[in-house]
Design an enzyme around this catalytic site. Sequence first.
Site, PDB file in Angstrom:
ATOM      1  N   GLY A  46       0.905  -1.219  -0.127  1.00 49.98           N
ATOM      2  CA  GLY A  46       0.169   0.048  -0.053  1.00 49.98           C
ATOM      3  C   GLY A  46       1.019   1.327   0.041  1.00 49.98           C
ATOM      4  N   GLN A  51       2.450   9.950   1.492  1.00 56.63           N
ATOM      5  CA  GLN A  51       3.948   9.355   1.600  1.00 56.63           C
ATOM      6  C   GLN A  51       4.963   9.941   0.448  1.00 56.63           C
ATOM      7  OE1 GLN A  51       2.152   5.209   2.180  1.00 56.63           O
ATOM      8  NE2 GLN A  51       4.242   5.132   3.478  1.00 56.63           N
ATOM      9  N   CYS A  93       5.784  -0.649   6.988  1.00 60.44           N
ATOM     10  CA  CYS A  93       5.099   0.826   6.291  1.00 60.44           C
ATOM     11  C   CYS A  93       6.461   1.345   5.474  1.00 60.44           C
ATOM     12  CB  CYS A  93       4.796   1.693   7.359  1.00 60.44           C
ATOM     13  SG  CYS A  93       4.208   3.304   6.631  1.00 60.44           S
ATOM     14  N   LEU A  94       5.972   1.679   4.396  1.00 59.15           N
ATOM     15  CA  LEU A  94       7.135   2.033   3.420  1.00 59.15           C
ATOM     16  C   LEU A  94       7.897   3.492   4.003  1.00 59.15           C
ATOM     17  CD1 LEU A  94       5.874   1.205   0.232  1.00 59.15           C
ATOM     18  CD2 LEU A  94       7.361   0.058   1.156  1.00 59.15           C
ATOM     19  N   HIS A 135      -4.850   1.198   7.566  1.00 57.97           N
ATOM     20  CA  HIS A 135      -3.270   1.778   7.410  1.00 57.97           C
ATOM     21  C   HIS A 135      -3.166   3.013   6.485  1.00 57.97           C
ATOM     22  CE1 HIS A 135       1.241   1.375   8.180  1.00 57.97           C
ATOM     23  NE2 HIS A 135       1.045   2.205   6.946  1.00 57.97           N
ATOM     24  N   GLU A 136      -3.617   2.837   5.439  1.00 56.86           N
ATOM     25  CA  GLU A 136      -3.530   3.831   4.295  1.00 56.86           C
ATOM     26  C   GLU A 136      -4.425   5.059   4.572  1.00 56.86           C
ATOM     27  OE1 GLU A 136      -0.462   3.636   2.759  1.00 56.86           O
ATOM     28  OE2 GLU A 136      -0.605   1.537   2.838  1.00 56.86           O
ATOM     29  N   HIS A 139      -2.586   7.423   6.922  1.00 58.49           N
ATOM     30  CA  HIS A 139      -1.662   8.373   6.214  1.00 58.49           C
ATOM     31  C   HIS A 139      -2.548   9.265   5.717  1.00 58.49           C
ATOM     32  CE1 HIS A 139       2.044   6.225   6.315  1.00 58.49           C
ATOM     33  NE2 HIS A 139       1.588   4.841   5.943  1.00 58.49           N
TER      34      HIS A 139
HETATM   35 NI    NI Z   1       2.435   3.107   5.836  1.00 55.03          NI
END
Ligand code: NI
Length: 170
Positions: A46, A51, A93-94, A135-136, A139
């Site tokens: 994701g 981000q 998480c990226l 999660h997204e 963000h």
């Molecule tokens: Ni993330």
Amino acid sequence: MAIRTILHYPDPRLREPGRRVEKMTDELRSLVDDMAETMYAAPGVGLAATQIGEPWQVFVVDCAAEDEPSDLRVFVNPELLELDGKAPFEEGCLSFPGAREEVERAERVRVRAWDREGSVFELEADGLLAVAIQHEYDHLHGVLMIDHLGPLKKRLLHRKMVRRDVSATA
Ligand code: NI
């Protein structure tokens, strides 16, 4: 399409909430395509626009297993309509490279959003897809994985990321 730079915690831009999209444009569709390419290249399941420093309420997810065909889903202006049940899930998480943390999430979600073309859809999800959506969604509101941790784990992860950041730029 282009691979964009993913912001890493504690970059303050990750705390800026995304703006609601008024209308899907070619520019936003090309942002969606860049986000998908960036997510696949990372690789991740994701990625939210915030981000990559683009303050829009847009995220992409693909929760297909490695041996399955890709299952790219685009969410613009997502709203969580229902959250059901509770389950712990180990997340990455990226924006937190190398970190894996157990976070409690709803087991099932119902979400309404626009797709890449601006058409409204509703979706019920469970398992990994439900976790990725929550999660997204976080963000897009400036909320990060670390905010869901207890005080000790929060401090450890913060320290680990700050150290990593310093060594990466040194
Ligand atoms: Ni993330």
